[in-house]
Scaffold this active site. Structure first.
Site, PDB file in Angstrom:
ATOM      1  N   CYS A   1       0.965  -1.115  -0.052  1.00 29.77           N
ATOM      2  CA  CYS A   1      -0.078   0.206   0.051  1.00 29.77           C
ATOM      3  C   CYS A   1       0.837   1.216   0.109  1.00 29.77           C
ATOM      4  CB  CYS A   1      -1.099   0.055   1.101  1.00 29.77           C
ATOM      5  SG  CYS A   1      -2.028  -1.586   1.295  1.00 29.77           S
TER       6      CYS A   1
ATOM      7  N   HIS B   1      -2.758   7.273   2.385  1.00 33.70           N
ATOM      8  CA  HIS B   1      -3.302   5.919   1.908  1.00 33.70           C
ATOM      9  C   HIS B   1      -4.854   5.853   2.686  1.00 33.70           C
ATOM     10  CE1 HIS B   1      -3.870   1.698   1.160  1.00 33.70           C
ATOM     11  NE2 HIS B   1      -3.650   1.437   2.465  1.00 33.70           N
TER      12      HIS B   1
ATOM     13  N   ASN C   1     -10.276   0.047   0.139  1.00 31.86           N
ATOM     14  CA  ASN C   1      -8.808   0.225   0.217  1.00 31.86           C
ATOM     15  C   ASN C   1      -8.356  -0.466  -1.268  1.00 31.86           C
ATOM     16  OD1 ASN C   1      -6.264  -0.377   0.492  1.00 31.86           O
ATOM     17  ND2 ASN C   1      -6.299  -1.336   2.459  1.00 31.86           N
TER      18      ASN C   1
HETATM   19  O1  UT7 Z   1      -3.844  -0.964   3.749  1.00 36.99           O
HETATM   20  C1  UT7 Z   1      -3.046  -1.317   4.787  1.00 36.99           C
HETATM   21  C2  UT7 Z   1      -3.621  -2.479   5.289  1.00 36.99           C
HETATM   22  N1  UT7 Z   1      -4.697  -2.430   5.896  1.00 36.99           N
HETATM   23  C3  UT7 Z   1      -5.004  -1.730   6.900  1.00 36.99           C
HETATM   24  O2  UT7 Z   1      -4.599  -0.608   7.371  1.00 36.99           O
HETATM   25  C4  UT7 Z   1      -6.309  -2.163   7.816  1.00 36.99           C
HETATM   26  C5  UT7 Z   1      -6.108  -2.275   9.324  1.00 36.99           C
HETATM   27  N2  UT7 Z   1      -7.229  -2.736  10.082  1.00 36.99           N
HETATM   28  C6  UT7 Z   1      -8.446  -2.327  10.085  1.00 36.99           C
HETATM   29  O3  UT7 Z   1      -8.843  -1.585   9.483  1.00 36.99           O
HETATM   30  C7  UT7 Z   1      -9.188  -2.821  11.447  1.00 36.99           C
HETATM   31  O4  UT7 Z   1      -8.423  -3.860  12.202  1.00 36.99           O
HETATM   32  C8  UT7 Z   1     -10.263  -3.800  10.802  1.00 36.99           C
HETATM   33  C9  UT7 Z   1     -11.341  -3.143   9.764  1.00 36.99           C
HETATM   34  C10 UT7 Z   1      -9.520  -5.232   9.709  1.00 36.99           C
HETATM   35  C11 UT7 Z   1     -11.144  -4.543  11.864  1.00 36.99           C
HETATM   36  O5  UT7 Z   1     -11.622  -3.735  12.501  1.00 36.99           O
HETATM   37  P1  UT7 Z   1     -11.409  -3.689  14.377  1.00 36.99           P
HETATM   38  O6  UT7 Z   1     -12.055  -2.422  14.681  1.00 36.99           O
HETATM   39  O7  UT7 Z   1      -9.914  -3.947  14.603  1.00 36.99           O
HETATM   40  O8  UT7 Z   1     -12.366  -5.081  14.395  1.00 36.99           O
HETATM   41  P2  UT7 Z   1     -11.773  -6.551  15.144  1.00 36.99           P
HETATM   42  O9  UT7 Z   1     -10.866  -7.164  14.127  1.00 36.99           O
HETATM   43  O10 UT7 Z   1     -11.050  -6.137  16.774  1.00 36.99           O
HETATM   44  O11 UT7 Z   1     -13.028  -7.267  15.510  1.00 36.99           O
HETATM   45  C12 UT7 Z   1     -14.067  -6.761  16.064  1.00 36.99           C
HETATM   46  C13 UT7 Z   1     -15.178  -7.535  16.199  1.00 36.99           C
HETATM   47  C14 UT7 Z   1     -15.142  -9.088  16.068  1.00 36.99           C
HETATM   48  O12 UT7 Z   1     -16.316  -9.534  16.662  1.00 36.99           O
HETATM   49  P3  UT7 Z   1     -16.025 -10.491  18.313  1.00 36.99           P
HETATM   50  O13 UT7 Z   1     -15.057 -11.193  18.240  1.00 36.99           O
HETATM   51  O14 UT7 Z   1     -15.893  -9.068  19.076  1.00 36.99           O
HETATM   52  O15 UT7 Z   1     -17.364 -11.057  18.434  1.00 36.99           O
HETATM   53  C15 UT7 Z   1     -14.919  -9.576  14.713  1.00 36.99           C
HETATM   54  O16 UT7 Z   1     -15.041 -10.805  14.522  1.00 36.99           O
HETATM   55  O17 UT7 Z   1     -16.043  -7.572  14.867  1.00 36.99           O
HETATM   56  C16 UT7 Z   1     -15.972  -8.639  13.945  1.00 36.99           C
HETATM   57  N3  UT7 Z   1     -15.887  -8.474  12.766  1.00 36.99           N
HETATM   58  C17 UT7 Z   1     -16.840  -8.208  11.766  1.00 36.99           C
HETATM   59  N4  UT7 Z   1     -18.217  -8.130  12.158  1.00 36.99           N
HETATM   60  C18 UT7 Z   1     -18.910  -7.803  11.140  1.00 36.99           C
HETATM   61  C19 UT7 Z   1     -14.768  -8.283  11.946  1.00 36.99           C
HETATM   62  N5  UT7 Z   1     -15.056  -8.144  10.475  1.00 36.99           N
HETATM   63  C20 UT7 Z   1     -16.317  -8.190  10.464  1.00 36.99           C
HETATM   64  C21 UT7 Z   1     -17.210  -7.614   9.623  1.00 36.99           C
HETATM   65  N6  UT7 Z   1     -18.423  -7.561   9.835  1.00 36.99           N
HETATM   66  N7  UT7 Z   1     -16.771  -7.498   8.284  1.00 36.99           N
END
Ligand code: UT7
Length: 358
Positions: free
Chosen positions: A111, A249, A279
């Protein structure tokens, strides 16, 4: 003084839109979760190859600069989703746009790739080795989406952006005033596409899919982009208040908000278009830049701060003083071939292999 400035800009977004409600049908998610946790409402899915997106974006950038394809000395394509390992995407673009005098090479910094490529072009020009360079950031990550993984499949999209960088003689410094490029290869497994190259047994059954430790990537993205931005501003002898527009980005709107807070940048100076495209990795910055110019957000002499973070890990930041022109010199009629499929229809092959998360 010999400087290097951006004289043309262009973008190419494939027409098929994959909305959050479309995603609800193939992975265990909701529009509400995606919107509030990422800021993304929709993304584009390409019906053509990445080099086709790149070629169209490049033709728009050439017309914008008033430069003929034959005048290009070098084509740099920043990408991590090349059509093929051989030939490079840059040589494919060279062939497609008829840049018969240009050398072509790809640059993979995930990225962060566009800033890596832009600074490479800048240095090639400042040393006198090149006069006119096409820099493309382009991706077709939709091939690697894995709908059984809801934390990655909702994030990524396809697209391309391009700029023309040209030598100029100026009395006061313009173009890239300072840049920083960085990598941490010990963290490579935290954001990767296993088996997307030659690794693994030759008969491996797995098809490539994106894997990411989202929380750690999020944390490192905010600290790396804001710390590198602070250092490049200091290197350029500028203060955060001197910055007119920040083009980072576009990975997650919460990453942009947190970076802005750490740098003390008011929201109106942050360019954000992630809702429309998600993204697109190396393509986010040149697409955002083209849109920022189209929307009149950059003025002659304006200071633009670029920052990016991605797989590798890689990060980059750059301070750029815009040149005298913010209007395109011309337009191009270049466009993609027609598409008759919906985004979900285009993803049918992927879904047949990887399955869904519902
Ligand atoms: O381009 C450079 C690379 N990419 C990035 O910079 C992305 C960086 N990371 C992020 O943007 C975020 O970490 C994510 C968007 C990937 C995830 O967001 P988060 O706020 O860190 O969520 P999390 O992984 O802590 O998950 C929280 C909850 C989990 O459920 P439980 O375990 O609390 O029940 C996940 O399973 O949200 C759940 N979850 C979803 N729920 C509905 C994760 N993805 C989804 C989804 N829809 N798409």
């Amino acid at each position: 003084m010999r400087d290097a400035i951006i004289t043309g800009w262009g973008k190419c977004l494939p027409p098929a839109v994959l909305s959050n409600s479309d995603l609800e049908t193939v992975t265990d998610t909701s529009d509400e979760w995606i919107t509030t946790r990422t800021g993304i409402k929709e993304r584009r899915i390409s019906h053509v190859e990445m080099s086709d997106l790149s070629a169209v974006a490049s033709q728009h950038a050439l017309a914008s600069a008033g430069v003929a394809a034959e005048d290009l000395d070098l084509i740099l394509v920043a990408t991590c989703s090349s059509d093929r390992m051989i030939p490079s995407a840059a040589t494919m673009v060279q062939g497609k746009i008829g840049a018969i005098n240009a050398a072509g090479m790809d640059l993979n910094a995930a990225c962060s790739g566009f800033i890596f490529a832009l600074s490479t072009a800048d240095q090639m020009i400042k040393t006198g080795a090149m006069d006119t360079v096409l820099v493309v950031g382009a991706e077709k990550l939709s091939n690697w989406l894995d709908f059984t993984n809801r934390s990655t499949s909702v994030l990524f999209g396809d697209g391309a952006g391009a700029v023309i960088v040209q030598a100029t003689d100026t009395d006061s410094e313009v173009g890239l005033l300072a840049f920083e490029l960085g990598s941490d290869g010990t963290a490579g497994d935290l954001l990767c596409v296993p088996s997307s190259g030659t690794e693994g047994p030759a008969d491996r059954p797995e098809l490539p899919r994106i894997m990411m430790e989202g929380k750690e990537v999020f944390r490192r993205a905010v600290t790396s982009m804001s710390d590198a931005s602070t250092r490049v501003l200091a290197a350029a002898g500028l203060d955060i208040d001197d910055v007119d527009l920040v083009v980072t980005h576009q990975a997650n709107v919460r990453i942009l908000d947190a970076t802005a807070r750490r740098l003390n940048i008011p929201p109106e100076k942050m360019f954000v278009n992630i809702a429309a495209y998600g993204n697109t990795s190396a393509a986010t910055i040149p697409i955002a830049l083209a849109e920022a110019i189209e929307e009149g957000k950059i003025e002659p002499g304006g200071i633009v701060l670029f920052a990016a973070f991605g797989g590798g890990f890689t990060w980059a930041a750059a301070v750029y003083r815009w040149g005298p022109r913010v209007e395109s010199l011309g337009t191009s009629q270049a466009q993609l071939p027609p598409n008759h499929k919906t985004a979900l229809e285009l993803l049918a092959g992927n879904i047949a292999v990887h399955g869904t998360g519902v």
